[in-house]
Motif scaffolding. Sequence first.
Motif, PDB file in Angstrom:
ATOM      1  N   THR A  52      -1.267   8.368  -4.881  1.00  0.00           N
ATOM      2  CA  THR A  52      -2.390   8.937  -4.130  1.00  0.00           C
ATOM      3  C   THR A  52      -2.494  10.428  -4.389  1.00  0.00           C
ATOM      4  OG1 THR A  52      -2.287   7.259  -2.419  1.00  0.00           O
ATOM      5  CG2 THR A  52      -3.343   9.318  -1.839  1.00  0.00           C
ATOM      6  N   ASP A  69      -9.975   1.672  -0.032  1.00  0.00           N
ATOM      7  CA  ASP A  69      -9.359   2.671  -0.903  1.00  0.00           C
ATOM      8  C   ASP A  69     -10.372   3.138  -1.931  1.00  0.00           C
ATOM      9  OD1 ASP A  69      -6.276   2.587  -0.253  1.00  0.00           O
ATOM     10  OD2 ASP A  69      -6.908   0.487  -0.360  1.00  0.00           O
ATOM     11  N   TYR A 113       0.840  -1.186   0.000  1.00  0.00           N
ATOM     12  CA  TYR A 113       0.000   0.000   0.000  1.00  0.00           C
ATOM     13  C   TYR A 113       0.875   1.236   0.000  1.00  0.00           C
ATOM     14  CZ  TYR A 113      -4.046  -2.851   0.795  1.00  0.00           C
ATOM     15  OH  TYR A 113      -5.034  -3.778   0.652  1.00  0.00           O
TER      16      TYR A 113
END
Length: 416
Positions: A372, A330, A5
């Motif tokens: 992100t 997510d 992640y």
Amino acid sequence: MKKIYIITGLLLLAISFNGFSQNDIFSMKWLRGWTNFEPNKTDYEDYDKVLPNIISEDTFLRSDLVYLMSGDIYVTNNATLTIQEGTVLRGDVENSANLIVTRGAKLIANGSKAYPIVFTSNKSPNSRSHGDWGGITIIGSGNAYSTEGEGVIKGKFDPLYTSYGGTNENEETTVLRFVRIEYAGKSTNGLSLYALGKKSIMENIMISYSADDSFQWTGGESVSKNLISLKSSDDDFDFTQGHTSELINILAIRHPYITSDNGSYAVEIDGYDNKVGFKNTKKLTTVDITGATLISLTDQMNYSHSRAAISVNNLAELYINDSTISGFSDVVRLDKTFSTLKMVDHAFKMDNSFLNVHKEGVYTENKIANATFYLLKYNRFTKTFQNPEELFEDPFDKGNPKFTLKNSLNNYMVIQ
């Protein structure tokens, strides 16, 4: 493969956007009058007439009769099956029902807000469940985008009627308005759409408790609006094989413990099907969504069972805006076909939206740093994960769930 992640530093600013209004994102007046969030309580009348298994000439179904679909029902020979507003069709559970509209034939199910058309289980109230019957499959002559120019539909059906695809990209393959499909998905999807022509009409469709995907598009091109998936066992909205799609106003409500064996997503997009291949990289799946509300009803006690809301695979592309995503691990997962930050930035774009997730927001199989930040900037989000009842007006109302934010959007953080 070990899953990694991404953890990235974000500059969090509580600022406002021009045009970023709660009314724009959460106004869902289109739900009123035709939906049913408690279909297991509805007492439908018993059937009056059994549909034939081959419909080879133009046929009109009247609303003063209830019809039983038993076994596989094929609309063939370029026939048009027209269903009057307010008509109820019940799917046989013992002899699992499927409605297959073959290539060249047409389904016109033109319901209304006051009188929607309903496809439902033949079981009695309070006994219906996921996958009571098969589903509806509509086969078009639009572009299949496969190496062979056509394909074969999913399911164990008569091979005479299973080919999809062609060159008629402007075909009006189907007209679906104000339609509910309940408790389908046995060995196929609630609604399977193959190689649709771009003149097809799909508006105000609700699919509830499907045992497979609620909606699946394969090849073709379409514009759809006001679509609902309620507690599907598999994906809510699934796109593959070069389908080009524009969706306006979609709602997916997921139960935290209902999923398929391989895991499920609110939106899953595959640029191409590995088993079929593709002609060229200009014919990969591209989806544009405005006004999505993707909800998993998880809380801080059970959110470990959730995964990303959206899965993007095999070089597909998605643009999503004016939306809300809540209750997932997510926002998006991108598979190994995306190997660089430039590729993921090209594949997934999101703006003007609100997010409540319990991990970093973006998961990539290739451990791409800064994904992100690049993919989720200019969206508001909760600083820590919040339970549905903390965020929304009345998310657990069984008959009329409401996902309007309790607090102003200006109370939430912005990725900038």
